[in-house]
Write an enzyme that holds these catalytic residues in place. Structure first.
Site, PDB file in Angstrom:
ATOM      1  N   ASN A 285       0.847  -1.183   0.000  1.00  0.00           N
ATOM      2  CA  ASN A 285       0.000   0.000   0.000  1.00  0.00           C
ATOM      3  C   ASN A 285       0.881   1.230   0.000  1.00  0.00           C
ATOM      4  O   ASN A 285       1.602   1.456   0.973  1.00  0.00           O
ATOM      5  CB  ASN A 285      -0.886  -0.030   1.251  1.00  0.00           C
ATOM      6  CG  ASN A 285      -1.768   1.193   1.367  1.00  0.00           C
ATOM      7  OD1 ASN A 285      -1.647   2.135   0.583  1.00  0.00           O
ATOM      8  ND2 ASN A 285      -2.645   1.198   2.350  1.00  0.00           N
ATOM      9  N   ASP A 312       9.665   2.577   3.843  1.00  0.00           N
ATOM     10  CA  ASP A 312       8.350   2.142   4.322  1.00  0.00           C
ATOM     11  C   ASP A 312       8.455   0.710   4.876  1.00  0.00           C
ATOM     12  O   ASP A 312       7.571  -0.124   4.672  1.00  0.00           O
ATOM     13  CB  ASP A 312       7.296   2.226   3.201  1.00  0.00           C
ATOM     14  CG  ASP A 312       5.871   1.993   3.710  1.00  0.00           C
ATOM     15  OD1 ASP A 312       5.672   1.993   4.940  1.00  0.00           O
ATOM     16  OD2 ASP A 312       4.976   1.805   2.876  1.00  0.00           O
TER      17      ASP A 312
HETATM   18 ZN    ZN Z   1       1.732   4.651   4.217  1.00  0.00          ZN
END
Ligand code: ZN
Length: 440
Positions: A285, A312
């Site tokens: 995502n 991330d």
């Molecule tokens: Zn995010």
């Protein structure tokens, strides 16, 4: 040997890069009591407790990752501050910024205090906190942003979720502008992504999965930069996945707005084809997009539109990932292997050179989260010795079993990359050394 010598490290003969000052020269770096005390030519007679021959290596400021998920508190089965930061130093990172989607959410000073305490006790590198924009990241009640910033939050984000409500977003942007901290947006229109698990397109159709359009990212970023023009302050798009987002940021920057964006290794290297066969290790995502998007992101890094790289880092257990594609959680781990992947995506393709890559991993993210004036992201005399030694020619194969992270969830297993952190020094101490390097 006196105690001063005990605390000295001499890194000899490396290519010393400091993008903040423009330094790029073969020389020696001398560290004493945690501080860089000299950069130049050390005499052969100089006595040091530890001497490292960095010939052929890059000697850079410690790498900074402004977007990681350490999962503590509340998700310790996936990762802890100890294992996440061990993964960081193994990958060459000396500073990470952790996201607020923990349990409880990082929306109070108490939770910030807990993380700082755990980091002081267990972390292998520096940990800074990105605190939530809204209470519980629910989007309903604004968090005490000024108080969280006063307590040390280096950025504000509801990462994992977007700030969807437009009035709330205006309030958050205004407040961040008042306290002069960057707001980081996880750009995802929830109404356009209901039930979606991968990029909209032929692969999703073939697999019978609900598609996640690029529009879901772009409409949020478009809205936000229009708000930014009214509120002022600094706005940053996390994990940009779409060529359209790059266009919007480019236009906003041309208008003089302080809008920035980051790219992640997977969005710079993979497309939605990686999801074929329902491979949950490619479920993230925002989702992997198309070749055109990958090319646009690389070009945006090359021309400076995207000025920050961020992993991330999102660890999950094998059990969690070992389920139906639609049921599996989003995300992959990143810290252990990011450097080689960035080099593969950006240097080997001719988009940028090593000094620019190091800037994208040091001074640029440090400026984003206001850490540059503390000496983070820089390598210079008088500053804390956070240093990464990189062998830019070392070719190696990514093996999740070697990760220091608890997470093994990566689509890059078996991928050969070139460029690896061989030593990571945090605050003057060796926090990681790759096996078989630097016989001392
Ligand atoms: Zn995010």
């Amino acid at each position: 040997m006196n105690s001063q010598q005990d605390d000295t490290i001499l890194i000899r003969g490396g290519r010393v890069l400091d993008p903040a000052s423009g330094r790029d020269e073969i020389c020696d770096v001398f560290i004493r009591n945690g501080v860089v005390t000299e950069i130049g030519t050390a005499s052969d007679a100089v006595e040091c407790a530890i001497e490292i021959d960095a010939t052929g290596c890059l000697v850079t400021p410690g790498l900074v990752d402004p977007h990681v998920h350490l999962r503590e508190p509340g998700g310790e089965h996936k990762e802890t501050i100890a294992t996440g930061t061990a993964s960081a130093v193994q990958g060459g990172f000396t500073t990470v910024c952790c996201m607020p989607n923990t349990t409880p959410t990082i929306d109070s000073r108490n939770t910030m205090d807990f993380i700082r305490l755990r980091a002081a006790e267990t972390a292998a590198c520096r940990v800074f906190i990105v605190a939530a924009a809204t209470i519980g990241r629910s989007g309903e009640e604004i968090a005490p942003i000024a108080s969280l910033v006063e307590a040390g939050a280096v950025g504000i984000s509801d990462d994992g979720d977007v700030v969807a409500d437009s009035q709330m977003m205006l309030n958050v942007l205004r407040t961040c502008a008042q306290v002069d901290r960057v707001f980081m947006q996880h750009a995802q229109d929830p109404a356009l992504t209901r039930g979606a698990s991968m990029n909209s397109g032929p692969v999703a159709s073939k697999l019978g999965l609900i598609g996640w359009p690029k529009l879901a990212e772009e409409v949020i970023v478009e809205r936000d930069v229009r708000m930014l023009a009214q509120t002022g302050g600094r706005y940053h798009v996390q994990h940009v996945s779409s060529a359209g987002t790059v266009e919007i940021l480019r236009r906003a920057q041309a208008q003089g707005l302080a809008a920035s964006g980051e790219a992640s290794p997977h969005h710079l290297l993979l497309t939605d084809e990686a999801c074929d066969g329902y491979d949950t290790s490619a479920k993230m995502n925002p989702p992997l997009r198309t070749t055109d998007d990958v090319e646009a992101l690389r070009a945006a890094v090359a021309d400076g539109t995207l000025s920050v790289l961020a992993t991330d880092h999102a660890p999950h257990t094998e059990n969690e990932k070992d389920s139906d594609f639609e049921a599996a959680p989003f995300g992959i781990v990143g810290l252990d292997c990011a450097l080689g992947l960035y080099a593969k995506a950006l240097i080997e393709t001719g988009h940028i050179d090593w000094p620019r890559l190091i800037a994208l991993l040091t001074i640029e993210p440090a400026r984003l989260v206001d850490l540059d004036d503390r000496g983070i992201g820089r390598l210079d005399v008088g500053l804390p010795a956070d240093i990464t030694v990189i062998d830019p020619a070392m070719t190696w194969t990514i093996d999740p079993d070697e990760f220091a992270s608890k997470g093994r969830n990566t689509p890059f297993t078996g991928v050969e990359v070139t460029g690896r952190a061989t030593m990571t020094i945090v605050d003057g101490s060796i926090a990681h050394q790759l096996d078989g390097t630097f016989t001392m």
